[in-house]
Each structure stands twice: as structure tokens, then as C-alpha cells.
Design a protein around this motif. Structure first.
Motif, PDB file in Angstrom:
ATOM      1  N   MET A  96       1.030  -0.972  -0.293  1.00 42.86           N
ATOM      2  CA  MET A  96      -0.017  -0.698   0.192  1.00 42.86           C
ATOM      3  C   MET A  96       0.778   1.138   0.186  1.00 42.86           C
ATOM      4  O   MET A  96       1.720   1.299   0.585  1.00 42.86           O
ATOM      5  CB  MET A  96      -0.840   0.052   1.151  1.00 42.86           C
ATOM      6  N   GLY A  98       0.339   4.969  -0.989  1.00 42.11           N
ATOM      7  CA  GLY A  98      -0.376   6.327  -1.287  1.00 42.11           C
ATOM      8  C   GLY A  98      -0.983   5.858  -2.859  1.00 42.11           C
ATOM      9  O   GLY A  98      -1.114   4.504  -2.996  1.00 42.11           O
ATOM     10  N   TYR A  99      -0.680   6.751  -3.317  1.00 44.44           N
ATOM     11  CA  TYR A  99      -2.141   6.851  -4.952  1.00 44.44           C
ATOM     12  C   TYR A  99      -0.961   6.565  -5.834  1.00 44.44           C
ATOM     13  O   TYR A  99      -1.727   5.754  -6.858  1.00 44.44           O
ATOM     14  CB  TYR A  99      -1.573   8.640  -5.282  1.00 44.44           C
ATOM     15  N   MET A 100       0.277   5.567  -5.530  1.00 45.36           N
ATOM     16  CA  MET A 100       0.987   5.018  -6.634  1.00 45.36           C
ATOM     17  C   MET A 100       0.387   3.348  -6.388  1.00 45.36           C
ATOM     18  O   MET A 100       0.506   3.239  -5.274  1.00 45.36           O
ATOM     19  CB  MET A 100       2.290   4.945  -6.255  1.00 45.36           C
ATOM     20  N   ASN A 101       0.305   3.030  -7.664  1.00 48.93           N
ATOM     21  CA  ASN A 101      -0.842   2.331  -7.727  1.00 48.93           C
ATOM     22  C   ASN A 101       0.968   1.213  -7.843  1.00 48.93           C
ATOM     23  O   ASN A 101       0.785   0.347  -8.777  1.00 48.93           O
ATOM     24  CB  ASN A 101      -1.987   1.510  -8.901  1.00 48.93           C
TER      25      ASN A 101
ATOM     26  N   ASN B  30      -6.295  10.663  -9.494  1.00 54.84           N
ATOM     27  CA  ASN B  30      -5.449   9.672  -9.267  1.00 54.84           C
ATOM     28  C   ASN B  30      -4.962   8.441  -9.438  1.00 54.84           C
ATOM     29  O   ASN B  30      -4.559   7.462  -8.767  1.00 54.84           O
ATOM     30  CB  ASN B  30      -5.816   9.539  -7.722  1.00 54.84           C
ATOM     31  N   TYR B  32      -4.067   5.555 -11.376  1.00 52.85           N
ATOM     32  CA  TYR B  32      -3.100   5.172 -12.421  1.00 52.85           C
ATOM     33  C   TYR B  32      -3.439   3.910 -14.016  1.00 52.85           C
ATOM     34  O   TYR B  32      -4.239   2.883 -13.181  1.00 52.85           O
ATOM     35  CB  TYR B  32      -1.072   4.130 -11.927  1.00 52.85           C
ATOM     36  N   THR B  34      -2.363   0.097 -15.954  1.00 59.28           N
ATOM     37  CA  THR B  34      -1.745  -0.539 -14.897  1.00 59.28           C
ATOM     38  C   THR B  34      -2.825  -2.333 -15.837  1.00 59.28           C
ATOM     39  O   THR B  34      -3.762  -2.459 -15.711  1.00 59.28           O
ATOM     40  CB  THR B  34      -1.598  -1.248 -13.953  1.00 59.28           C
ATOM     41  N   GLN B  91      -6.971   2.031 -11.859  1.00 57.59           N
ATOM     42  CA  GLN B  91      -7.356   2.879 -10.242  1.00 57.59           C
ATOM     43  C   GLN B  91      -6.045   3.855  -9.323  1.00 57.59           C
ATOM     44  O   GLN B  91      -4.907   3.303  -9.646  1.00 57.59           O
ATOM     45  CB  GLN B  91      -8.078   1.293  -9.312  1.00 57.59           C
ATOM     46  N   SER B  92      -6.300   3.422  -8.303  1.00 52.69           N
ATOM     47  CA  SER B  92      -5.247   4.152  -7.603  1.00 52.69           C
ATOM     48  C   SER B  92      -4.632   3.297  -5.905  1.00 52.69           C
ATOM     49  O   SER B  92      -5.168   2.590  -5.721  1.00 52.69           O
ATOM     50  CB  SER B  92      -5.923   5.725  -7.055  1.00 52.69           C
ATOM     51  N   GLY B  93      -3.586   3.561  -6.461  1.00 54.22           N
ATOM     52  CA  GLY B  93      -2.835   2.570  -5.195  1.00 54.22           C
ATOM     53  C   GLY B  93      -3.778   2.225  -3.961  1.00 54.22           C
ATOM     54  O   GLY B  93      -3.569   1.931  -3.362  1.00 54.22           O
ATOM     55  N   ASN B  94      -4.498   3.322  -3.685  1.00 58.98           N
ATOM     56  CA  ASN B  94      -4.650   4.061  -2.218  1.00 58.98           C
ATOM     57  C   ASN B  94      -6.304   3.920  -2.178  1.00 58.98           C
ATOM     58  O   ASN B  94      -6.879   3.873  -0.802  1.00 58.98           O
ATOM     59  CB  ASN B  94      -4.863   5.781  -1.232  1.00 58.98           C
ATOM     60  N   THR B  95      -6.866   2.648  -3.063  1.00 58.24           N
ATOM     61  CA  THR B  95      -7.799   2.400  -3.441  1.00 58.24           C
ATOM     62  C   THR B  95      -8.403   1.225  -2.549  1.00 58.24           C
ATOM     63  O   THR B  95      -9.676   0.691  -1.988  1.00 58.24           O
ATOM     64  CB  THR B  95      -8.564   2.165  -5.225  1.00 58.24           C
ATOM     65  N   GLY B  96      -7.373   0.126  -2.593  1.00 55.90           N
ATOM     66  CA  GLY B  96      -7.936  -0.651  -1.818  1.00 55.90           C
ATOM     67  C   GLY B  96      -8.110  -1.826  -2.785  1.00 55.90           C
ATOM     68  O   GLY B  96      -6.756  -3.079  -3.040  1.00 55.90           O
ATOM     69  N   LYS B  97      -9.581  -1.993  -3.123  1.00 53.18           N
ATOM     70  CA  LYS B  97      -9.942  -2.737  -3.783  1.00 53.18           C
ATOM     71  C   LYS B  97      -9.001  -3.736  -4.980  1.00 53.18           C
ATOM     72  O   LYS B  97      -8.477  -2.302  -5.613  1.00 53.18           O
ATOM     73  CB  LYS B  97     -10.774  -2.692  -4.047  1.00 53.18           C
ATOM     74  N   LEU B  98      -8.430  -4.256  -5.806  1.00 53.80           N
ATOM     75  CA  LEU B  98      -7.971  -3.994  -6.902  1.00 53.80           C
ATOM     76  C   LEU B  98      -8.313  -5.228  -8.184  1.00 53.80           C
ATOM     77  O   LEU B  98      -9.033  -6.175  -7.771  1.00 53.80           O
ATOM     78  CB  LEU B  98      -5.959  -4.941  -6.817  1.00 53.80           C
TER      79      LEU B  98
END
Lengths: 115, 110
Positions: A96, A98-101, B30, B32, B34, B91-98
């Protein structure tokens, strides 16, 4: 190398049995996921966890539960296995950040057959 | 989470360049983009990620126009071993779900 290990590659269980699928990751990732994959339906999210003892439902949680007592281990539980839960199950983990996926890493999968 | 739409399947021949387009009209600021690749009987693996313009690595290139409502994965000179399912996520990294969709099944023929 990051490693995500699923406890079994192939599993055959009887209808009504309680089934445990185990997943372990060795990179201290916060997020862990369980998916099932069926022909023509892609990867569907069952549950995910963003920290120890924390979980959220995915798109198809019915008939499943999860457990995350330690950061490295995420278990998928089929409370009473049914034939429609015959599928390929995939576990994944990621940081996890932040914004970076960040990149998700997947295990090899468990092909579960319920008879 | 931004919904993505991509073709269900594509065919190509060895040596050709393959472009797979993904639509993500409601992408958030926000998010990205992928892409993952999945071979039969294996879990998906990350191949490339971008936010805008162009990203290139040893496997593929990713083109993202200024409005970011779509993206194109480009595989140069494909071989039979590129036969796989390719998934686009936005999606953004802080979304949680993938969240993965159905993906695009690419069949490379000799």
C-alpha cells in the motif's frame, strides 16, 4: 524475489466440507486478495485485506469467509463447500503506497474441485 | 473505481505489432493505468503502468492520450509465447480493492 505461496495446487473436496485455502507472502505487503477465476468470467474479487484482522468484501463474497491473523498469511474459508465453488482460486499481495498503484504479485493458484 | 472496457479477444501473427486498446471514460485524477498478463494455469503478472503520455519497458509500451480516457498497450513483434490474457486496470493505489475485468485474450498464430 517476492513470493506468494498457495498451500495446494490441486484440491478435491466433498460437498458440505469446510475448506481452507492458505496463502503466504514473504514481502511484508499490507494488502492481500483472494480471487476466483472461471472461464469467460475473468478474475472476480472475493475478499481483500488491508491489514491484520482487517477485511473487506469483494464482488462475490457469498459462501466465503477470510482470516488474517498474521500479516503474511491470508486464508480463504469455504464454510460448506458446494459444487458451484469448483474453480481456480488465486491469491495476491501488494504494498500500500498512497496514490501510486503498486504491482500486485500472484500465487500459482489452487484448482479446487468440489464433488 | 474506474470501469474499463477492452476487446474480449484478438488474433495476431508472429512478428506483428499488437495494440490492445482499453477504454476508461470515468478515470479519476489519482488513477493509474496498469496492465497485467496471464498465461494459462498461472496467476497474472504485472507488465506495465503509466499515468500519462508514454511509458516503455522491455516487454511493452503504454500510450495514454492527454484526456486519459483510453490507453493502448503495444506489444512489438509478438511471438507465440505472447499468447495470453491481458488485463487493463484503472485505479489508484489507495483504493484498496484491485478489480480485474474479463481481459483480452490474445492468440498469436504462426
Amino acid at each position: 524475489d517476492v513470493k506468494v505461496t498457495q498451500s495446494s495446487r490441486y484440491l478435491v473436496k466433498r460437498t458440505g466440507e469446510k475448506v481452507f485455502l492458505e496463502c503466504v507472502q514473504d514481502m511484508d505487503h499490507e494488502n492481500m486478495f483472494w480471487y476466483r477465476q472461471d472461464p469467460g468470467l475473468g478474475l472476480r474479487l472475493i475478499y481483500f485485506s488491508y491489514d491484520v484482522k482487517m477485511k473487506e468484501k469483494g464482488d462475490i463474497p457469498e459462501g466465503y469467509s477470510v482470516s488474517r491473523e498474521k500479516k503474511e498469511r491470508f486464508s480463504l474459508i469455504l464454510e460448506s463447500a458446494s459444487t458451484n465453488q469448483t474453480s481456480m482460486y488465486l491469491c495476491a499481495s501488494k504494498f500500500m503506497a498512497g496514490y501510486m498503484n503498486t504491482e500486485a504479485f500472484f500465487g500459482q493458484g489452487t484448482r479446487l474441485t468440489v464433488v | 473505481l474506474a470501469k474499463t472496457t477492452q476487446p474480449i479477444s484478438m488474433d495476431s501473427y508472429e512478428g506483428q505489432e499488437v495494440n490492445i486498446t482499453c477504454s476508461h471514460n470515468n478515470i479519476a485524477t489519482n488513477d493509474y493505468i496498469t496492465w497485467y498478463q496471464q498465461f494459462p494455469s498461472q496467476g497474472p503478472r504485472f507488465i506495465i503502468q503509466g499515468y500519462k503520455t508514454k511509458v516503455t519497458n522491455e516487454v511493452a509500451s503504454l500510450f495514454i492520450p492527454a484526456d486519459r480516457k483510453s490507453s493502448t498497450l503495444s506489444l512489438p513483434r509478438v511471438s507465440l509465447s505472447d499468447t495470453a490474457v491481458y488485463y487493463c486496470l484503472a485505479q489508484s493505489g489507495n483504493t484498496g480493492k484491485l478489480i480485474f475485468g474479463q481481459g483480452t485474450t490474445l492468440q498469436v498464430k504462426p
